[in-house]
Design a protein around this motif. Structure first.
Motif, PDB file in Angstrom:
ATOM      1  N   PHE A 184       0.838  -1.183   0.000  1.00  0.00           N
ATOM      2  CA  PHE A 184       0.000   0.000   0.000  1.00  0.00           C
ATOM      3  C   PHE A 184       0.883   1.247   0.000  1.00  0.00           C
ATOM      4  CE2 PHE A 184      -3.985  -1.865   2.312  1.00  0.00           C
ATOM      5  CZ  PHE A 184      -4.027  -2.902   1.391  1.00  0.00           C
ATOM      6  N   THR A 185       0.362   2.323  -0.606  1.00  0.00           N
ATOM      7  CA  THR A 185       1.070   3.602  -0.606  1.00  0.00           C
ATOM      8  C   THR A 185       0.092   4.719  -0.290  1.00  0.00           C
ATOM      9  OG1 THR A 185       2.613   2.801  -2.302  1.00  0.00           O
ATOM     10  CG2 THR A 185       2.514   5.181  -1.918  1.00  0.00           C
ATOM     11  N   ILE A 186       0.408   5.489   0.748  1.00  0.00           N
ATOM     12  CA  ILE A 186      -0.410   6.639   1.101  1.00  0.00           C
ATOM     13  C   ILE A 186       0.243   7.888   0.533  1.00  0.00           C
ATOM     14  CG2 ILE A 186       0.718   6.969   3.351  1.00  0.00           C
ATOM     15  CD1 ILE A 186      -2.030   7.830   4.448  1.00  0.00           C
ATOM     16  N   SER A 187      -0.570   8.793   0.026  1.00  0.00           N
ATOM     17  CA  SER A 187      -0.067  10.058  -0.524  1.00  0.00           C
ATOM     18  C   SER A 187      -1.135  11.125  -0.337  1.00  0.00           C
ATOM     19  CB  SER A 187       0.292   9.895  -2.000  1.00  0.00           C
ATOM     20  OG  SER A 187      -0.851   9.535  -2.765  1.00  0.00           O
ATOM     21  N   ARG A 188      -0.762  12.351  -0.593  1.00  0.00           N
ATOM     22  CA  ARG A 188      -1.734  13.432  -0.435  1.00  0.00           C
ATOM     23  C   ARG A 188      -1.465  14.529  -1.450  1.00  0.00           C
ATOM     24  NH1 ARG A 188      -1.409  15.336   5.488  1.00  0.00           N
ATOM     25  NH2 ARG A 188      -2.922  16.880   4.780  1.00  0.00           N
ATOM     26  N   ASP A 189      -2.533  15.249  -1.793  1.00  0.00           N
ATOM     27  CA  ASP A 189      -2.454  16.421  -2.644  1.00  0.00           C
ATOM     28  C   ASP A 189      -3.131  17.544  -1.876  1.00  0.00           C
ATOM     29  OD1 ASP A 189      -2.736  18.436  -4.510  1.00  0.00           O
ATOM     30  OD2 ASP A 189      -3.171  17.074  -6.166  1.00  0.00           O
ATOM     31  N   ASN A 190      -2.329  18.369  -1.214  1.00  0.00           N
ATOM     32  CA  ASN A 190      -2.901  19.413  -0.365  1.00  0.00           C
ATOM     33  C   ASN A 190      -3.669  20.455  -1.174  1.00  0.00           C
ATOM     34  OD1 ASN A 190      -2.040  18.240   1.991  1.00  0.00           O
ATOM     35  ND2 ASN A 190      -0.162  19.449   2.119  1.00  0.00           N
ATOM     36  N   ALA A 191      -3.291  20.653  -2.412  1.00  0.00           N
ATOM     37  CA  ALA A 191      -4.026  21.611  -3.249  1.00  0.00           C
ATOM     38  C   ALA A 191      -5.457  21.150  -3.494  1.00  0.00           C
ATOM     39  CB  ALA A 191      -3.300  21.813  -4.566  1.00  0.00           C
ATOM     40  N   LYS A 192      -5.659  19.829  -3.464  1.00  0.00           N
ATOM     41  CA  LYS A 192      -7.003  19.261  -3.682  1.00  0.00           C
ATOM     42  C   LYS A 192      -7.654  18.830  -2.380  1.00  0.00           C
ATOM     43  CE  LYS A 192      -5.937  17.577  -8.334  1.00  0.00           C
ATOM     44  NZ  LYS A 192      -5.878  16.375  -9.225  1.00  0.00           N
ATOM     45  N   ASN A 193      -6.951  19.042  -1.255  1.00  0.00           N
ATOM     46  CA  ASN A 193      -7.502  18.645   0.046  1.00  0.00           C
ATOM     47  C   ASN A 193      -7.863  17.157   0.051  1.00  0.00           C
ATOM     48  OD1 ASN A 193      -7.629  20.017   2.476  1.00  0.00           O
ATOM     49  ND2 ASN A 193      -9.818  20.440   2.317  1.00  0.00           N
ATOM     50  N   THR A 194      -7.011  16.355  -0.566  1.00  0.00           N
ATOM     51  CA  THR A 194      -7.305  14.940  -0.787  1.00  0.00           C
ATOM     52  C   THR A 194      -6.122  14.066  -0.374  1.00  0.00           C
ATOM     53  OG1 THR A 194      -8.809  15.454  -2.629  1.00  0.00           O
ATOM     54  CG2 THR A 194      -7.927  13.209  -2.532  1.00  0.00           C
ATOM     55  N   VAL A 195      -6.431  12.937   0.233  1.00  0.00           N
ATOM     56  CA  VAL A 195      -5.431  11.926   0.553  1.00  0.00           C
ATOM     57  C   VAL A 195      -5.818  10.635  -0.163  1.00  0.00           C
ATOM     58  CG1 VAL A 195      -6.621  11.203   2.672  1.00  0.00           C
ATOM     59  CG2 VAL A 195      -4.166  10.797   2.431  1.00  0.00           C
ATOM     60  N   TYR A 196      -4.815   9.880  -0.565  1.00  0.00           N
ATOM     61  CA  TYR A 196      -5.034   8.669  -1.355  1.00  0.00           C
ATOM     62  C   TYR A 196      -4.440   7.458  -0.648  1.00  0.00           C
ATOM     63  CZ  TYR A 196      -5.601  12.271  -4.946  1.00  0.00           C
ATOM     64  OH  TYR A 196      -5.995  13.375  -5.665  1.00  0.00           O
ATOM     65  N   LEU A 197      -4.965   6.293  -0.981  1.00  0.00           N
ATOM     66  CA  LEU A 197      -4.383   5.034  -0.554  1.00  0.00           C
ATOM     67  C   LEU A 197      -4.368   4.113  -1.766  1.00  0.00           C
ATOM     68  CD1 LEU A 197      -3.214   3.485   1.900  1.00  0.00           C
ATOM     69  CD2 LEU A 197      -5.480   2.445   2.150  1.00  0.00           C
ATOM     70  N   GLN A 198      -3.194   3.927  -2.345  1.00  0.00           N
ATOM     71  CA  GLN A 198      -3.029   2.998  -3.441  1.00  0.00           C
ATOM     72  C   GLN A 198      -2.784   1.615  -2.868  1.00  0.00           C
ATOM     73  OE1 GLN A 198      -3.207   3.412  -6.858  1.00  0.00           O
ATOM     74  NE2 GLN A 198      -2.938   1.198  -6.987  1.00  0.00           N
ATOM     75  N   MET A 199      -3.631   0.668  -3.209  1.00  0.00           N
ATOM     76  CA  MET A 199      -3.553  -0.682  -2.658  1.00  0.00           C
ATOM     77  C   MET A 199      -3.271  -1.666  -3.784  1.00  0.00           C
ATOM     78  SD  MET A 199      -6.724  -0.549   0.056  1.00  0.00           S
ATOM     79  CE  MET A 199      -7.959  -0.557  -1.216  1.00  0.00           C
ATOM     80  N   ASP A 200      -2.107  -2.282  -3.733  1.00  0.00           N
ATOM     81  CA  ASP A 200      -1.690  -3.260  -4.736  1.00  0.00           C
ATOM     82  C   ASP A 200      -1.540  -4.633  -4.101  1.00  0.00           C
ATOM     83  OD1 ASP A 200       0.475  -0.683  -5.943  1.00  0.00           O
ATOM     84  OD2 ASP A 200      -1.464  -1.276  -6.791  1.00  0.00           O
ATOM     85  N   SER A 201      -1.499  -5.651  -4.939  1.00  0.00           N
ATOM     86  CA  SER A 201      -1.348  -7.029  -4.462  1.00  0.00           C
ATOM     87  C   SER A 201      -2.323  -7.338  -3.339  1.00  0.00           C
ATOM     88  CB  SER A 201       0.091  -7.265  -3.984  1.00  0.00           C
ATOM     89  OG  SER A 201       1.018  -7.007  -5.009  1.00  0.00           O
ATOM     90  N   LEU A 202      -3.559  -6.981  -3.554  1.00  0.00           N
ATOM     91  CA  LEU A 202      -4.571  -7.151  -2.513  1.00  0.00           C
ATOM     92  C   LEU A 202      -4.784  -8.617  -2.168  1.00  0.00           C
ATOM     93  CD1 LEU A 202      -6.994  -4.376  -3.666  1.00  0.00           C
ATOM     94  CD2 LEU A 202      -6.075  -4.587  -1.356  1.00  0.00           C
ATOM     95  N   LYS A 203      -5.059  -8.849  -0.890  1.00  0.00           N
ATOM     96  CA  LYS A 203      -5.302 -10.190  -0.373  1.00  0.00           C
ATOM     97  C   LYS A 203      -6.706 -10.249   0.208  1.00  0.00           C
ATOM     98  CE  LYS A 203      -0.447 -10.479   1.054  1.00  0.00           C
ATOM     99  NZ  LYS A 203       0.470 -10.726   2.196  1.00  0.00           N
TER     100      LYS A 203
END
Length: 128
Positions: free
Chosen positions: A72-91
């Motif tokens: 998993f990778t967490i990231s954010r875009d403060n200009a969009k007031n948004t946070v993301y969670l990229q989830m790969d190889s899900l189980k």
């Protein structure tokens, strides 16, 4: 009124990927740490990942629970007031309702009581 809205959940096969988004409205969270938690049926809400106010490419901090680190990778875009969670190889064991949360401070935390604002959650189901 402050709201956190999670989107991007759904049904995916084991080994697949999903990207969750959490968009805040009502105020800016540019100076706040953000986190993702999840709760499976019959289980307590557990920490997944967190990001400091300047986390990611700006040199800040990110932190993951051991079971999702490197997937998993967490990231954010403060200009969009948004946070993301990229989830790969899900189980299959990643199946849960995923919640976005915001702290009242800059730095990350892993315990739910440390967070002041919560979204309604989005269901992630991973078929085995």
């Amino acid at each position: 009124q402050v709201q956190l809205l999670e989107t991007g959940g759904g049904l995916v096969q084991s080994g697949g990927s999903l990207r969750l988004s959490c968009t805040a409205s009502g105020r800016t969270f540019r100076r706040n740490a953000m986190g993702w938690f999840r709760q499976a049926p019959g289980s307590e809400r557990e920490f997944v990942a967190a990001i400091s106010w300047n986390g990611g490419s700006n040199g800040g901090s990110t932190y993951y629970t051991d079971s999702v680190r490197a997937r998993f990778t967490i990231s954010r875009d403060n200009a969009k007031n948004t946070v993301y969670l990229q989830m790969d190889s899900l189980k299959h064991e990643d199946t849960a309702v995923y919640y976005c949360a915001a702290r009242g401070t800059l730095t990350i935390a892993t315990m739910p009581p440390a967070y002041d604002y919560w979204g309604q959650g989005t269901q992630v189901t991973v078929s085995s």
